[in-house]
Design a protein around this motif. Structure first.
Motif, PDB file in Angstrom:
ATOM      1  N   ARG A  15       2.245   9.364   4.773  1.00  0.00           N
ATOM      2  CA  ARG A  15       0.850   9.201   4.371  1.00  0.00           C
ATOM      3  C   ARG A  15       0.168  10.550   4.596  1.00  0.00           C
ATOM      4  NH1 ARG A  15      -2.259   4.492   7.290  1.00  0.00           N
ATOM      5  NH2 ARG A  15      -1.000   3.307   5.786  1.00  0.00           N
ATOM      6  N   ARG A  34      -3.122   4.633 -10.975  1.00  0.00           N
ATOM      7  CA  ARG A  34      -2.285   3.540 -10.464  1.00  0.00           C
ATOM      8  C   ARG A  34      -1.883   2.560 -11.553  1.00  0.00           C
ATOM      9  NH1 ARG A  34      -5.338   1.423  -5.114  1.00  0.00           N
ATOM     10  NH2 ARG A  34      -3.509   0.070  -5.068  1.00  0.00           N
ATOM     11  N   HIS A  41       0.896   6.346 -14.484  1.00  0.00           N
ATOM     12  CA  HIS A  41       1.548   6.311 -13.173  1.00  0.00           C
ATOM     13  C   HIS A  41       2.953   6.898 -13.247  1.00  0.00           C
ATOM     14  CE1 HIS A  41       2.441   5.051  -9.101  1.00  0.00           C
ATOM     15  NE2 HIS A  41       3.583   4.562  -9.538  1.00  0.00           N
ATOM     16  N   ARG A  45       4.272   9.989 -11.129  1.00  0.00           N
ATOM     17  CA  ARG A  45       5.488   9.882 -10.313  1.00  0.00           C
ATOM     18  C   ARG A  45       6.466  11.000 -10.658  1.00  0.00           C
ATOM     19  NH1 ARG A  45      10.357   7.129 -11.241  1.00  0.00           N
ATOM     20  NH2 ARG A  45      11.454   6.496  -9.342  1.00  0.00           N
ATOM     21  N   ASP A  72       8.296   6.544  -4.933  1.00  0.00           N
ATOM     22  CA  ASP A  72       7.052   6.107  -5.550  1.00  0.00           C
ATOM     23  C   ASP A  72       5.882   6.778  -4.835  1.00  0.00           C
ATOM     24  OD1 ASP A  72       5.457   4.893  -7.384  1.00  0.00           O
ATOM     25  OD2 ASP A  72       5.734   2.858  -6.646  1.00  0.00           O
ATOM     26  N   GLU A  74       1.440   6.471  -4.408  1.00  0.00           N
ATOM     27  CA  GLU A  74       0.225   5.690  -4.626  1.00  0.00           C
ATOM     28  C   GLU A  74      -0.971   6.497  -4.140  1.00  0.00           C
ATOM     29  OE1 GLU A  74      -1.725   1.596  -2.914  1.00  0.00           O
ATOM     30  OE2 GLU A  74       0.359   1.503  -3.617  1.00  0.00           O
ATOM     31  N   GLN A  76      -4.932   6.629  -3.156  1.00  0.00           N
ATOM     32  CA  GLN A  76      -5.977   5.723  -2.685  1.00  0.00           C
ATOM     33  C   GLN A  76      -7.242   6.514  -2.388  1.00  0.00           C
ATOM     34  OE1 GLN A  76      -4.383   3.569   0.653  1.00  0.00           O
ATOM     35  NE2 GLN A  76      -2.926   2.411  -0.601  1.00  0.00           N
ATOM     36  N   GLU A  85       0.037   7.824  -0.482  1.00  0.00           N
ATOM     37  CA  GLU A  85       1.166   7.157   0.158  1.00  0.00           C
ATOM     38  C   GLU A  85       2.435   7.535  -0.602  1.00  0.00           C
ATOM     39  OE1 GLU A  85       0.971   5.138   2.771  1.00  0.00           O
ATOM     40  OE2 GLU A  85      -1.173   4.662   2.931  1.00  0.00           O
ATOM     41  N   ARG A  87       6.558   6.922  -0.798  1.00  0.00           N
ATOM     42  CA  ARG A  87       7.644   6.042  -0.376  1.00  0.00           C
ATOM     43  C   ARG A  87       8.971   6.595  -0.888  1.00  0.00           C
ATOM     44  NH1 ARG A  87       3.538   2.417  -1.404  1.00  0.00           N
ATOM     45  NH2 ARG A  87       4.165   2.062  -3.580  1.00  0.00           N
TER      46      ARG A  87
END
Length: 459
Positions: A15, A34, A41, A45, A72, A74, A76, A85, A87
């Motif tokens: 994060r 998103r 997205h 990515r 992935d 994300e 925010q 974020e 992953r």
């Protein structure tokens, strides 16, 4: 029973919080980034993964995704700013669990530029992308949003050249970059490896010797290219333009002079784009230093490029460039002299130092070219046309080959329908075929592996 070996590469969940170039995003921008239904997205990515694998030696746009299939990202929005974020991110981008700072900066540049593009440049946005003036305004807006337009004396040299070059040529690009850096000139490239990395690497040493603290190593790319040419680690200002045409215009509007090193079809595309513009009557008196250079071993390469340009665009094209072989100091000196003339011209005509408004770029050079098989076969590659008009179609031909080589959409077209066909006058096609064959033989098409041509020149 045989134990299975886990071949997956190490990954990290993380994060991270934005700083500097990306302070806040609107709720609308975050929602668009998103939204999986629009393809934005997936674009985010792919570009993010390219940045996180910065320094990769591959030029296959699918390689990183295959190595990190579960990655992935994300975005925010929160009260304290933007949070990302990650992953299953590549562990190579981290040190002791912390994302490398330079990689983080490039990652936030990706988010910044894609967010801007989704709002400003997509259908229904505030920019007029059907007029030449509107497209130039859009290019300006993207560069300003990226915070790389500085009202300082002209000193930015754009360096073009191949991502797949040999060791001798790479060392030469570093030597030229070093000489440019000693003269307090900054570097802008396509941000990838090879001739895009070498000048930056050489300039870093020279800038350190000259105790320059505010240095610019600008990388300008676009979504179809970045996946195949990850940013090199020296880039400290990354800009992702929406397409190749806006990327090329950004180079010309932002830079004060251009140096071309040995390269392949992408480099030929860039040369034709610039010459097509400079050969227009509207730009006849505009100073714009253009130098083609390489080590002694590259002399035959530039001789062949020169012959091709003379045959297709005529002798007038040679007046807009200079070829210098095996003399880095001379290259830097001539470039510095050329930029001094650019400075005086812009002062006299009250044009800005940070964005070249005066150069005339017609709509034909700005409109995105989608290299379908039909569009490639329909290119008008015949004598009797005005040099800048022929240059525009030649540029599109090379752009299509670039797409077939390294862009995922282009590669899919080739896999489905076979090679692009290129038609034109016999002598022009023979010269083009010889040039492309030389690129293949010199391994300028791909970094590794056997190259299977994505084109067929019809003679």
């Amino acid at each position: 029973m045989t134990d299975q070996i886990d071949t997956r590469l190490p990954t990290v969940d993380a994060r991270i919080y934005a700083r500097g170039g990306l302070d806040i995003l609107s709720r609308g921008e975050v929602a668009k980034l998103r939204d999986a239904s629009t393809g934005i997205h997936d674009l985010l990515r792919g570009c993010a993964l390219a940045v996180l694998t910065s320094g990769s030696a591959s030029d296959d746009p699918r390689a990183a995704r295959e190595l990190y299939p579960d990655f992935d990202i994300e975005v925010q929005q929160q009260d304290r700013g933007v949070r990302i974020e990650l992953r299953n991110a590549p562990a190579m981008a981290f040190v002791d669990g912390e994302l490398i700072r330079g990689v983080a900066d490039l990652l936030f540049a990706v988010v910044r530029d894609l967010a801007y593009t989704t709002i400003e440049l997509r259908e229904g946005g505030s920019r007029d992308l059907l007029s030449s003036e509107g497209i130039t305004d859009a290019v300006f807006g993207l560069l300003r949003n990226a915070r790389i337009l500085y009202p300082t004396d002209p000193n930015l040299v754009v360096c073009w050249g191949g991502h797949s070059i040999n060791r001798e040529e790479y060392v030469y690009t570093k030597q030229v970059g070093y000489e440019l850096g000693l003269r307090s000139l900054d570097i802008c490239t396509g941000c990838g490896p090879g001739a895009m990395k070498g000048p930056m690497k050489g300039a870093t040493i020279a800038h350190a010797k000259q105790r320059r603290r505010r240095t610019r190593y600008i990388g300008i790319t676009e979504p179809g290219i970045i996946a195949a040419e990850s940013p090199n680690p020296i880039v400290n200002n990354l800009v992702i333009m929406p397409d190749i045409e806006k990327r090329l215009e950004a180079f010309v509007r932002l830079g004060h002079g251009i140096i071309v090193f040995p390269g392949g079809v992408g480099t030929a595309e860039e040369i034709l784009y610039l010459l097509g513009i400079l050969l227009r009557e509207e730009n006849a008196d505009l100073p714009f230093p253009l130098i083609l250079t390489g080590p002694t071993s590259a002399a035959p390469y530039f001789e062949q490029i020169d012959r091709f340009l003379r045959l297709t665009l005529g002798e007038i094209a040679t007046s807009r460039y200079e070829i210098i072989v095996a003399d880095p100091a001379k290259v830097a000196t001539r470039m510095a002299e050329g930029i001094a003339r650019v400075r005086e011209h812009r002062k006299a005509h009250r044009d800005s130092f940070f964005f070249n408004w005066s150069i005339d770029i017609p709509l034909a050079f700005q409109q995105p070219f989608v290299p379908s098989h039909e569009a490639m076969a329909a290119l008008d590659l015949h004598h009797g046309r005005k040099p800048h008009e022929l240059a525009a179609d030649l540029r599109r031909a090379f752009s299509g080959i670039v797409a077939g080589n390294v862009k995922e959409d282009g590669m899919r077209r080739i896999e489905e329908f076979g090679p692009f066909e290129i038609h034109g006058d016999d002598d022009m096609m023979q010269s083009l075929d010889a040039l492309l064959r030389a690129f293949v033989e010199q391994r300028r098409m791909k970094i590794a592996g056997e190259y299977k041509p994505c084109y067929r020149v019809v003679t």
